[in-house]
Scaffold this motif. Sequence first.
Motif, PDB file in Angstrom:
ATOM      1  N   SER A   1       0.834  -1.204   0.000  1.00  0.00           N
ATOM      2  CA  SER A   1       0.000   0.000   0.000  1.00  0.00           C
ATOM      3  C   SER A   1       0.869   1.253   0.000  1.00  0.00           C
ATOM      4  CB  SER A   1      -0.916   0.008   1.227  1.00  0.00           C
ATOM      5  OG  SER A   1      -1.585   1.248   1.334  1.00  0.00           O
ATOM      6  N   ALA A   2       0.588   2.159  -0.912  1.00  0.00           N
ATOM      7  CA  ALA A   2       1.364   3.401  -1.001  1.00  0.00           C
ATOM      8  C   ALA A   2       1.202   4.253   0.247  1.00  0.00           C
ATOM      9  CB  ALA A   2       0.932   4.186  -2.229  1.00  0.00           C
ATOM     10  N   SER A   3       0.061   4.171   0.909  1.00  0.00           N
ATOM     11  CA  SER A   3      -0.169   5.010   2.082  1.00  0.00           C
ATOM     12  C   SER A   3       0.795   4.680   3.217  1.00  0.00           C
ATOM     13  CB  SER A   3      -1.613   4.849   2.571  1.00  0.00           C
ATOM     14  OG  SER A   3      -1.867   3.515   2.977  1.00  0.00           O
ATOM     15  N   LEU A   4       1.229   3.424   3.283  1.00  0.00           N
ATOM     16  CA  LEU A   4       2.114   3.021   4.375  1.00  0.00           C
ATOM     17  C   LEU A   4       3.535   3.548   4.208  1.00  0.00           C
ATOM     18  CD1 LEU A   4       1.009  -0.643   5.179  1.00  0.00           C
ATOM     19  CD2 LEU A   4       0.535   1.460   6.452  1.00  0.00           C
ATOM     20  N   ARG A   5       3.830   4.146   3.052  1.00  0.00           N
ATOM     21  CA  ARG A   5       5.159   4.744   2.898  1.00  0.00           C
ATOM     22  C   ARG A   5       5.369   5.892   3.872  1.00  0.00           C
ATOM     23  NH1 ARG A   5       4.943   5.201  -3.736  1.00  0.00           N
ATOM     24  NH2 ARG A   5       4.881   2.943  -4.155  1.00  0.00           N
ATOM     25  N   ALA A   6       4.295   6.499   4.305  1.00  0.00           N
ATOM     26  CA  ALA A   6       4.395   7.614   5.247  1.00  0.00           C
ATOM     27  C   ALA A   6       4.474   7.151   6.692  1.00  0.00           C
ATOM     28  CB  ALA A   6       3.196   8.550   5.086  1.00  0.00           C
ATOM     29  N   ALA A   7       4.219   5.862   6.931  1.00  0.00           N
ATOM     30  CA  ALA A   7       4.171   5.361   8.306  1.00  0.00           C
ATOM     31  C   ALA A   7       5.570   5.200   8.873  1.00  0.00           C
ATOM     32  CB  ALA A   7       3.425   4.034   8.363  1.00  0.00           C
ATOM     33  N   VAL A   8       5.779   5.719  10.071  1.00  0.00           N
ATOM     34  CA  VAL A   8       7.064   5.578  10.746  1.00  0.00           C
ATOM     35  C   VAL A   8       7.039   4.436  11.754  1.00  0.00           C
ATOM     36  CG1 VAL A   8       6.578   7.169  12.640  1.00  0.00           C
ATOM     37  CG2 VAL A   8       8.914   6.909  11.832  1.00  0.00           C
ATOM     38  N   GLY A   9       5.833   4.004  12.147  1.00  0.00           N
ATOM     39  CA  GLY A   9       5.711   2.918  13.110  1.00  0.00           C
ATOM     40  C   GLY A   9       4.271   2.671  13.470  1.00  0.00           C
ATOM     41  N   ASP A  10       4.052   1.835  14.483  1.00  0.00           N
ATOM     42  CA  ASP A  10       2.689   1.542  14.928  1.00  0.00           C
ATOM     43  C   ASP A  10       2.689   1.121  16.378  1.00  0.00           C
ATOM     44  OD1 ASP A  10       1.924  -1.703  15.088  1.00  0.00           O
ATOM     45  OD2 ASP A  10       3.742  -1.242  13.974  1.00  0.00           O
ATOM     46  N   VAL A  11       1.534   1.277  16.996  1.00  0.00           N
ATOM     47  CA  VAL A  11       1.235   0.670  18.286  1.00  0.00           C
ATOM     48  C   VAL A  11      -0.128   0.013  18.147  1.00  0.00           C
ATOM     49  CG1 VAL A  11       2.637   2.148  19.780  1.00  0.00           C
ATOM     50  CG2 VAL A  11       0.350   2.893  19.136  1.00  0.00           C
ATOM     51  N   CYS A  12      -0.233  -1.207  18.655  1.00  0.00           N
ATOM     52  CA  CYS A  12      -1.499  -1.949  18.596  1.00  0.00           C
ATOM     53  C   CYS A  12      -2.023  -2.044  17.166  1.00  0.00           C
ATOM     54  CB  CYS A  12      -2.541  -1.310  19.505  1.00  0.00           C
ATOM     55  SG  CYS A  12      -2.012  -1.150  21.222  1.00  0.00           S
ATOM     56  N   SER A  13      -1.103  -2.182  16.202  1.00  0.00           N
ATOM     57  CA  SER A  13      -1.418  -2.325  14.778  1.00  0.00           C
ATOM     58  C   SER A  13      -2.065  -1.093  14.170  1.00  0.00           C
ATOM     59  CB  SER A  13      -2.313  -3.556  14.520  1.00  0.00           C
ATOM     60  OG  SER A  13      -1.628  -4.735  14.879  1.00  0.00           O
ATOM     61  N   ARG A  14      -1.973   0.050  14.853  1.00  0.00           N
ATOM     62  CA  ARG A  14      -2.423   1.328  14.315  1.00  0.00           C
ATOM     63  C   ARG A  14      -1.191   2.121  13.907  1.00  0.00           C
ATOM     64  NH1 ARG A  14      -7.866   1.231  13.067  1.00  0.00           N
ATOM     65  NH2 ARG A  14      -9.055   0.350  14.785  1.00  0.00           N
ATOM     66  N   PHE A  15      -1.090   2.443  12.616  1.00  0.00           N
ATOM     67  CA  PHE A  15       0.107   3.087  12.090  1.00  0.00           C
ATOM     68  C   PHE A  15      -0.002   4.605  12.175  1.00  0.00           C
ATOM     69  CE2 PHE A  15      -0.029  -1.090  10.178  1.00  0.00           C
ATOM     70  CZ  PHE A  15       1.291  -1.510  10.309  1.00  0.00           C
ATOM     71  N   TYR A  16       1.160   5.260  12.273  1.00  0.00           N
ATOM     72  CA  TYR A  16       1.198   6.721  12.346  1.00  0.00           C
ATOM     73  C   TYR A  16       2.471   7.224  11.684  1.00  0.00           C
ATOM     74  CZ  TYR A  16       3.897   5.360  16.518  1.00  0.00           C
ATOM     75  OH  TYR A  16       4.791   4.770  17.375  1.00  0.00           O
ATOM     76  N   ASP A  17       2.465   8.509  11.316  1.00  0.00           N
ATOM     77  CA  ASP A  17       3.625   9.095  10.642  1.00  0.00           C
ATOM     78  C   ASP A  17       4.521   9.823  11.651  1.00  0.00           C
ATOM     79  OD1 ASP A  17       2.408  11.545  11.198  1.00  0.00           O
ATOM     80  OD2 ASP A  17       1.654  11.825   9.162  1.00  0.00           O
ATOM     81  N   ARG A  18       5.520  10.554  11.150  1.00  0.00           N
ATOM     82  CA  ARG A  18       6.490  11.197  12.036  1.00  0.00           C
ATOM     83  C   ARG A  18       5.878  12.268  12.922  1.00  0.00           C
ATOM     84  NH1 ARG A  18      11.767  10.056  11.447  1.00  0.00           N
ATOM     85  NH2 ARG A  18      12.323   8.754   9.666  1.00  0.00           N
ATOM     86  N   SER A  19       4.753  12.802  12.511  1.00  0.00           N
ATOM     87  CA  SER A  19       4.074  13.788  13.341  1.00  0.00           C
ATOM     88  C   SER A  19       3.099  13.140  14.319  1.00  0.00           C
ATOM     89  CB  SER A  19       3.317  14.786  12.456  1.00  0.00           C
ATOM     90  OG  SER A  19       2.237  14.145  11.794  1.00  0.00           O
ATOM     91  N   GLY A  20       2.960  11.824  14.225  1.00  0.00           N
ATOM     92  CA  GLY A  20       2.024  11.109  15.085  1.00  0.00           C
ATOM     93  C   GLY A  20       0.640  10.978  14.505  1.00  0.00           C
ATOM     94  N   ALA A  21       0.422  11.511  13.301  1.00  0.00           N
ATOM     95  CA  ALA A  21      -0.899  11.429  12.681  1.00  0.00           C
ATOM     96  C   ALA A  21      -1.170  10.005  12.192  1.00  0.00           C
ATOM     97  CB  ALA A  21      -0.999  12.409  11.511  1.00  0.00           C
ATOM     98  N   ARG A  22      -2.405   9.589  12.323  1.00  0.00           N
ATOM     99  CA  ARG A  22      -2.805   8.240  11.921  1.00  0.00           C
ATOM    100  C   ARG A  22      -2.575   8.026  10.434  1.00  0.00           C
ATOM    101  NH1 ARG A  22      -8.695   5.439  13.174  1.00  0.00           N
ATOM    102  NH2 ARG A  22      -8.720   3.974  11.421  1.00  0.00           N
TER     103      ARG A  22
END
Length: 330
Positions: free
Chosen positions: A247-268
């Motif tokens: 998924s292209a959207s996950l390129r922005a993801a820096v990590g996850d907690v509880c399988s919820r991904f977020y970017d460097r600013s903490g946005a979902r």
Amino acid sequence: MPSSPDTPAQTSSDSGTFAPSQLYAAAKMYYEEDATQAQVAQKLRVSRATVSRLLSQARRQGIVRIEVRPPDLSDTGDLAGSLAEAIGLQRVYLSAPLPAPTPAKPTVEVMGSFLAPAVSRALTEVGLVAGDVLLVSSGRTVYEVAQFDLERIPGVLVVPTVGGNDQPEGWYQTNEITRLISGKLGGRPNYLFAPALPGPDLYDTLRADPSIQRVLDLWPKARCALMGVGAPPLLRDDIPQFVPTTSASLRAAVGDVCSRFYDRSGARVDFPGGERLIAVELAVLQQLPVGIAVAVGGEKVAPILAGARAGYFNRLVTDPATARQLLESA
């Protein structure tokens, strides 16, 4: 004319240079034998001012080398306090240093054994009692910690934060992690018999099931959540099967907690089908009194920083090496 008191130590009264033997003698008495400058002066039959020059010249010539080192913060506890303040956490709990030489990516078995005592301290300080809800996430680090002894909290309700009974690996089967941690704590397990990402029809059926809804209703009532922190999803060699890594959207993801991904600013960060994910929402985690993240390694630095600043957890268990990297990055 009588010689001055400085004559025995001085080779050239005009230049102020001294014989190497005199430099060494003064330095040895002062730095190794703990003699005072007055005692050195008396022994060498020179003035105290000359002793000061002897010691200065000994340092300039390399006869004396003074090393100024920062304190070992992992021993004093200053590292934990400094890190907590730097990234806005309530508390940081440090494990013992991982065995030397520290591998670039320590095995989870090593991490589990070293992190478990710190996790136990963190859980104990929450003050959980019988009937309180403790959420637990999936992930290899939490799974390995669950293999080791934890201080007992009898009667605590242990609840998974995400479905996963269809996952082949034990560390992504949150019911198994729930069982293990409940056993260590003397708690009461509450199981979530659902896949993490069901299809549309099954999702509607599961959400309507009373046994499923009972567990979901416990999420916002929790006093504490114990969670792993995932590395950037597209850089991982181990990730739950339901995550669409293409998924292209996950390129922005820096990590996850509880399988919820977020970017460097903490946005979902969402991914296709993510609206059917059976997992605690990030907004719920932000409202819990205590969130304890457990993570080790350089690849976890960015996701820890982003998750902490977003308020997805307010306490952290890590090792001294990762803590130093976090402090440098912060």
